[in-house]
Structures are given as structure tokens and as C-alpha cells.
Design a protein around this motif. Sequence first.
Motif, PDB file in Angstrom:
ATOM      1  N   MET A   1     -38.055  23.984 -29.151  1.00  0.00           N
ATOM      2  CA  MET A   1     -37.585  23.769 -27.698  1.00  0.00           C
ATOM      3  C   MET A   1     -36.023  24.223 -27.812  1.00  0.00           C
ATOM      4  O   MET A   1     -35.270  23.653 -27.221  1.00  0.00           O
ATOM      5  N   GLY A   2     -35.952  25.388 -28.798  1.00  0.00           N
ATOM      6  CA  GLY A   2     -34.594  26.043 -28.705  1.00  0.00           C
ATOM      7  C   GLY A   2     -34.000  26.140 -27.451  1.00  0.00           C
ATOM      8  O   GLY A   2     -34.556  27.089 -26.561  1.00  0.00           O
ATOM      9  N   ASN A   3     -32.940  25.991 -27.144  1.00  0.00           N
ATOM     10  CA  ASN A   3     -32.227  26.462 -25.986  1.00  0.00           C
ATOM     11  C   ASN A   3     -31.541  27.897 -26.255  1.00  0.00           C
ATOM     12  O   ASN A   3     -31.148  28.075 -27.044  1.00  0.00           O
ATOM     13  N   GLU A   4     -31.632  28.934 -25.225  1.00  0.00           N
ATOM     14  CA  GLU A   4     -31.198  30.205 -25.130  1.00  0.00           C
ATOM     15  C   GLU A   4     -29.887  30.532 -25.040  1.00  0.00           C
ATOM     16  O   GLU A   4     -29.674  31.708 -24.479  1.00  0.00           O
ATOM     17  N   ALA A   5     -29.239  29.699 -25.151  1.00  0.00           N
ATOM     18  CA  ALA A   5     -27.783  29.836 -24.748  1.00  0.00           C
ATOM     19  C   ALA A   5     -27.151  31.101 -25.620  1.00  0.00           C
ATOM     20  O   ALA A   5     -25.963  31.394 -25.377  1.00  0.00           O
ATOM     21  N   ASP A   6     -27.787  31.215 -26.775  1.00  0.00           N
ATOM     22  CA  ASP A   6     -27.124  32.376 -27.589  1.00  0.00           C
ATOM     23  C   ASP A   6     -27.603  33.647 -27.134  1.00  0.00           C
ATOM     24  O   ASP A   6     -26.983  34.736 -27.564  1.00  0.00           O
ATOM     25  N   GLN A   7     -28.076  33.775 -26.132  1.00  0.00           N
ATOM     26  CA  GLN A   7     -28.510  35.030 -25.564  1.00  0.00           C
ATOM     27  C   GLN A   7     -27.576  35.796 -24.877  1.00  0.00           C
ATOM     28  O   GLN A   7     -26.450  35.144 -24.300  1.00  0.00           O
ATOM     29  N   ARG A   8     -27.248  37.015 -25.001  1.00  0.00           N
ATOM     30  CA  ARG A   8     -26.191  37.935 -24.329  1.00  0.00           C
ATOM     31  C   ARG A   8     -26.540  37.786 -22.749  1.00  0.00           C
ATOM     32  O   ARG A   8     -27.511  37.401 -22.116  1.00  0.00           O
ATOM     33  N   HIS A   9     -25.292  37.924 -21.955  1.00  0.00           N
ATOM     34  CA  HIS A   9     -25.386  37.450 -20.483  1.00  0.00           C
ATOM     35  C   HIS A   9     -26.459  38.468 -19.950  1.00  0.00           C
ATOM     36  O   HIS A   9     -26.973  38.009 -18.911  1.00  0.00           O
ATOM     37  N   SER A  10     -26.606  39.678 -20.390  1.00  0.00           N
ATOM     38  CA  SER A  10     -27.510  40.543 -19.677  1.00  0.00           C
ATOM     39  C   SER A  10     -29.105  40.259 -19.907  1.00  0.00           C
ATOM     40  O   SER A  10     -29.746  40.791 -18.952  1.00  0.00           O
ATOM     41  N   ASP A  11     -29.192  39.354 -20.870  1.00  0.00           N
ATOM     42  CA  ASP A  11     -30.541  39.046 -20.925  1.00  0.00           C
ATOM     43  C   ASP A  11     -30.844  37.385 -20.337  1.00  0.00           C
ATOM     44  O   ASP A  11     -31.827  36.834 -20.424  1.00  0.00           O
ATOM     45  N   ARG A  12     -29.870  36.984 -19.640  1.00  0.00           N
ATOM     46  CA  ARG A  12     -29.872  35.828 -19.009  1.00  0.00           C
ATOM     47  C   ARG A  12     -31.020  35.715 -17.799  1.00  0.00           C
ATOM     48  O   ARG A  12     -31.109  36.934 -17.003  1.00  0.00           O
ATOM     49  N   ILE A  13     -31.784  34.921 -17.601  1.00  0.00           N
ATOM     50  CA  ILE A  13     -32.816  34.739 -16.600  1.00  0.00           C
ATOM     51  C   ILE A  13     -32.415  33.570 -15.497  1.00  0.00           C
ATOM     52  O   ILE A  13     -32.488  32.447 -16.029  1.00  0.00           O
ATOM     53  N   LEU A  14     -32.315  34.075 -14.297  1.00  0.00           N
ATOM     54  CA  LEU A  14     -31.842  33.002 -13.202  1.00  0.00           C
ATOM     55  C   LEU A  14     -33.125  32.119 -13.158  1.00  0.00           C
ATOM     56  O   LEU A  14     -34.273  32.206 -13.065  1.00  0.00           O
ATOM     57  N   GLY A  15     -32.590  30.673 -12.990  1.00  0.00           N
ATOM     58  CA  GLY A  15     -33.619  29.665 -12.939  1.00  0.00           C
ATOM     59  C   GLY A  15     -34.142  29.108 -14.338  1.00  0.00           C
ATOM     60  O   GLY A  15     -34.725  27.961 -14.424  1.00  0.00           O
ATOM     61  N   ALA A  16     -33.958  29.973 -15.487  1.00  0.00           N
ATOM     62  CA  ALA A  16     -34.426  29.134 -16.819  1.00  0.00           C
ATOM     63  C   ALA A  16     -33.523  28.111 -17.200  1.00  0.00           C
ATOM     64  O   ALA A  16     -34.279  27.131 -17.878  1.00  0.00           O
ATOM     65  N   ASP A  17     -32.221  27.830 -17.107  1.00  0.00           N
ATOM     66  CA  ASP A  17     -31.516  26.832 -17.495  1.00  0.00           C
ATOM     67  C   ASP A  17     -32.100  25.457 -16.590  1.00  0.00           C
ATOM     68  O   ASP A  17     -32.265  24.569 -17.247  1.00  0.00           O
ATOM     69  N   GLY A  18     -32.357  25.786 -15.215  1.00  0.00           N
ATOM     70  CA  GLY A  18     -32.716  24.523 -14.624  1.00  0.00           C
ATOM     71  C   GLY A  18     -34.296  24.251 -14.853  1.00  0.00           C
ATOM     72  O   GLY A  18     -34.222  22.930 -14.993  1.00  0.00           O
ATOM     73  N   ILE A  19     -34.830  25.026 -15.196  1.00  0.00           N
ATOM     74  CA  ILE A  19     -36.304  24.594 -15.761  1.00  0.00           C
ATOM     75  C   ILE A  19     -36.260  24.208 -17.044  1.00  0.00           C
ATOM     76  O   ILE A  19     -36.758  22.980 -17.351  1.00  0.00           O
ATOM     77  N   ARG A  20     -35.401  24.495 -18.013  1.00  0.00           N
ATOM     78  CA  ARG A  20     -35.198  23.890 -19.114  1.00  0.00           C
ATOM     79  C   ARG A  20     -34.638  22.591 -19.099  1.00  0.00           C
ATOM     80  O   ARG A  20     -35.194  21.639 -19.740  1.00  0.00           O
ATOM     81  N   ALA A  21     -33.793  22.326 -18.300  1.00  0.00           N
ATOM     82  CA  ALA A  21     -33.126  20.905 -17.990  1.00  0.00           C
ATOM     83  C   ALA A  21     -34.274  19.801 -17.493  1.00  0.00           C
ATOM     84  O   ALA A  21     -34.470  18.808 -17.981  1.00  0.00           O
ATOM     85  N   MET A  22     -35.035  20.424 -16.436  1.00  0.00           N
ATOM     86  CA  MET A  22     -36.320  19.491 -15.913  1.00  0.00           C
ATOM     87  C   MET A  22     -37.109  19.355 -17.245  1.00  0.00           C
ATOM     88  O   MET A  22     -37.546  18.258 -17.033  1.00  0.00           O
ATOM     89  N   ALA A  23     -37.653  20.246 -17.870  1.00  0.00           N
ATOM     90  CA  ALA A  23     -38.590  19.958 -19.002  1.00  0.00           C
ATOM     91  C   ALA A  23     -37.806  18.781 -20.145  1.00  0.00           C
ATOM     92  O   ALA A  23     -38.698  17.723 -20.249  1.00  0.00           O
ATOM     93  N   ALA A  24     -36.636  18.920 -20.285  1.00  0.00           N
ATOM     94  CA  ALA A  24     -36.053  18.184 -21.349  1.00  0.00           C
ATOM     95  C   ALA A  24     -35.805  16.731 -20.895  1.00  0.00           C
ATOM     96  O   ALA A  24     -36.340  15.888 -21.470  1.00  0.00           O
ATOM     97  N   LEU A  25     -35.484  16.579 -19.673  1.00  0.00           N
ATOM     98  CA  LEU A  25     -35.397  15.128 -18.706  1.00  0.00           C
ATOM     99  C   LEU A  25     -36.634  14.646 -18.669  1.00  0.00           C
ATOM    100  O   LEU A  25     -37.053  13.406 -18.621  1.00  0.00           O
ATOM    101  N   GLY A  26     -37.727  15.401 -18.150  1.00  0.00           N
ATOM    102  CA  GLY A  26     -38.921  15.175 -18.131  1.00  0.00           C
ATOM    103  C   GLY A  26     -39.453  14.324 -19.318  1.00  0.00           C
ATOM    104  O   GLY A  26     -40.135  13.347 -19.307  1.00  0.00           O
ATOM    105  N   VAL A  27     -39.364  15.101 -20.546  1.00  0.00           N
ATOM    106  CA  VAL A  27     -39.928  14.326 -21.661  1.00  0.00           C
ATOM    107  C   VAL A  27     -39.176  13.163 -22.085  1.00  0.00           C
ATOM    108  O   VAL A  27     -39.738  12.253 -22.387  1.00  0.00           O
ATOM    109  N   ILE A  28     -37.820  13.066 -21.740  1.00  0.00           N
ATOM    110  CA  ILE A  28     -37.205  11.763 -22.089  1.00  0.00           C
ATOM    111  C   ILE A  28     -37.508  10.675 -21.179  1.00  0.00           C
ATOM    112  O   ILE A  28     -37.783   9.625 -21.393  1.00  0.00           O
TER     113      ILE A  28
END
Length: 430
Positions: A1-28
Motif C-alpha cells: 500500500m506504498g504511497n507514491e510521494a517519492d515519484q517525480r513531480h512530472s509523474d504525479r497524477i491528479l486525483g491519486a492522492d485523494g483516492i489514496r486518502a479515501m482508501a486508507a481512511l476507508g480501511v481504518i
Amino acid sequence: MGNEADQRHSDRILGADGIRAMAALGVIFSHLYQRLFMPDQAQWYQTVQALFMKGAFGVSTFFVLSGMLLSYPYWKAYLAGQPMPKLGHFVRRRAARIVPAYYASLLVSFALTFAIAPDAGYKVWRLIAGLTFTSDFDYVTFFPSEINGPLWSISFEVFSYVLLALMMAALFWWIGRRVAGSGAKVAAARRKGTPLRGLAYWAVIFVAVNVLNGVLVASVKLSDEGKGWQYGDIGGAKEWMPGYNPLGLFGHFLLGILAAWAIASWSARQAGAGGKAGDTAVALTRWWWDAIAAAGFVASGVLLWTVRSPAEPTNLTGFQDQPYLFPLFALAVAITLVGLAHSRLLGRIVDNRFARYTATVSFGLYVWHYLVLYLFSYITDGRFEYYGIHSWPQHLAISGAVLVVSYVIATFSWRWLEQPVLRSRWATRR
């Protein structure tokens, strides 16, 4: 379930952080609401509780999201006719992202098991399987820790990482082998018609994986002896398997790979149309992408509503006995991610400041929160167990405390353990 914060800015995909946060909080929240005794609640609150308990579907979301994020750099290189990103770099980044926090949580859980759950079986064997990322191949080791159940999915993810790397290497080798001659000629051949060729390649893999998974599920039969959650985590794992298996969960990951293809293909198409960099960035976004993302969100919500009963962790048998309504729910998540990536507004709303922070510490939240839950159960004399709390105000109070402690631990984990390793010379060298 690794966060992709290590990716370069050019590889960031809009909305991915929000979906990751929803998934993490959903499991909790799924694990938190398992502690509230549902029959004692008002009817409307039982519905709310049932929906929160379906936050376990966040595991499927994690797999789709990881498949999309990790395959995206490969798709960018493939569509641009560039060499495949180095596998050594991929392995180092994955190890740097997963191993520190996961090993720390697993080892702490192992030590605490002797004090909190001394009767847990196969403790050392499960630890070894967890440390070697092989716990996903047997129901005895399925849960590498008796008191930190969510760690089960890490070995499943690592299995998907391996298949992604091997199959992407095969794709690049196949394309390079088809064309003899100079590097420029190979690059030109890759550019010509590669989107559909790459899609066809992974579509065939998707079908083959599901055929093989169907054969596996039909062939593996586990006895009823010791099966069921009343026998602890090992009994629960025996109930889940073989529906839960690494090949089946790779199917969720595959839908993320196909989503990354759609995102990268649209980007490559718009970039190939010419124009200045700023004009291309504007051209990538369209309001109809917002509509696609909204449709994905609605579809996901409708699917969760239709399966709100029975309560988790009861296994819902579906396609090939797979969990999380595969492939419908995973497909809805993939559609949402594709829409958000080039949306005008919705992606920016989803990627709000709180979501970005939660996404940053999400791996720590995932690997530590259940241990915090277990400790809260221990200090409440076992009342904060499955259906153990009857008063909803008391449940909310304890749940709030669990959330706060989990965020604090996850923040320390990120700043003092995960981030330093990710920024180390070993992890960043190419």
C-alpha cells in the motif's frame, strides 16, 4: 500500500492522492466500526455503520491505484519510444518505500504478540513468511501477525510488483525485437501504433490471469476443519482462501495498469498534437473528464450500497470467489482515476490539503492503525473488540482517540523512518 510521494513531480497524477486518502481512511473506519454492536443502534445508524464497514473495499482501491501509479512511468517511456525504466531503480524504490515501515510494524507486532496474544499459533513461522513476503501462499501464514491483520496485503502487493516488472520487461523486449536496426528506427517503430499494441498485450494478460485464477480457485479445496473467524486469524484466512490469492488480487492491479495506459495515451496524443507546453497542459484537461470521474464515484457508491449487508469481514462470494466485487468495483475505481487525471475541477477538489497529507502518511496509517486498535482493546479490558462496544458515543470517543494516535505514529514513521530512506543516496541513484 506504498504511497507514491517519492515519484517525480512530472509523474504525479491528479486525483491519486485523494483516492489514496479515501482508501486508507476507508480501511481504518471499516476496522473501527467493526467494534460497534450493530443490533443496539438505531436503524439509520446501522445503515451508516454497514457502509463504513465496507471501507474494507479500500484494499481493492489500493491495488488499482498502485497498478496505475507504478506502471505509468513505463507507459510514458513506451509511448515515447524511449528505453524501459531501469528495473534496478524500480526495485530499490519499492524496497525503500515498503520495507522500513512494514518491517518495523511487523517486528513490533511480533514482540507484542507474546504479551497480548501468547496463544497465537505459528508465530515464528508467520514472521518469517512476512519478512520474506511469502505469507500470501498459505492460509497459516496469510496473516503474518496475529495482532496486526492488515499486514496481510503487503505480500500480495509485492507479488504484483514482481509480475508488473517482468511483464513490462517482456513488452519492451518484444517491441525492440520486432525491429532490427538503429535505435532511432526502433524508437520510430515503437511510436507507430503502440497505444493499441500495448493495450492488446495487457488485455491478453488480464484475460489469461483471470482464466488461471478460475482454474486455481476451482482446484484448491480447503477442509472445513478449523475454518471460520471463530478460530482466529488462521481460521479466517482459511475461510477467505482460495478466493483471496495473489493471482486474483493481481487482477485488481491489472485494471490499474490499464487505467495508466488510458491516462498516458491521452497525454501522449495531446502532446503529439503540437503547441506550446502551456497550451498542451490546458488541452489535457476537459470537463467531460470530470463527468467520467463523477460517474466512477457514483458507480463505486452504488456498488457499496448494494453490498452493505452482510457486515465485514464476512466474505462475499462473487466472480471466481474473489473479494470486493471484482471486477465491477475495481473497474469503477479505475474509471474514476482516469477521469480525475485530466479533470478540470474534480481532481483538484479530491486532492485537497488534508487528502494530500493523509496520502503522504497513508502507508504508516495502514501498517500501524490496527496495532493501535489492538492496544486500545487491551487497555479497555477487551471491550474494543468486534461488536464489543454498545454505546455509539463511547465508540466515537474511542475511535477518535485511535485516529489521533494513528496519525501521530504515522507522521513520526514518515518523517523519521520512511522519508529518510526514500531520500537516501541508495534509493535515489539511477
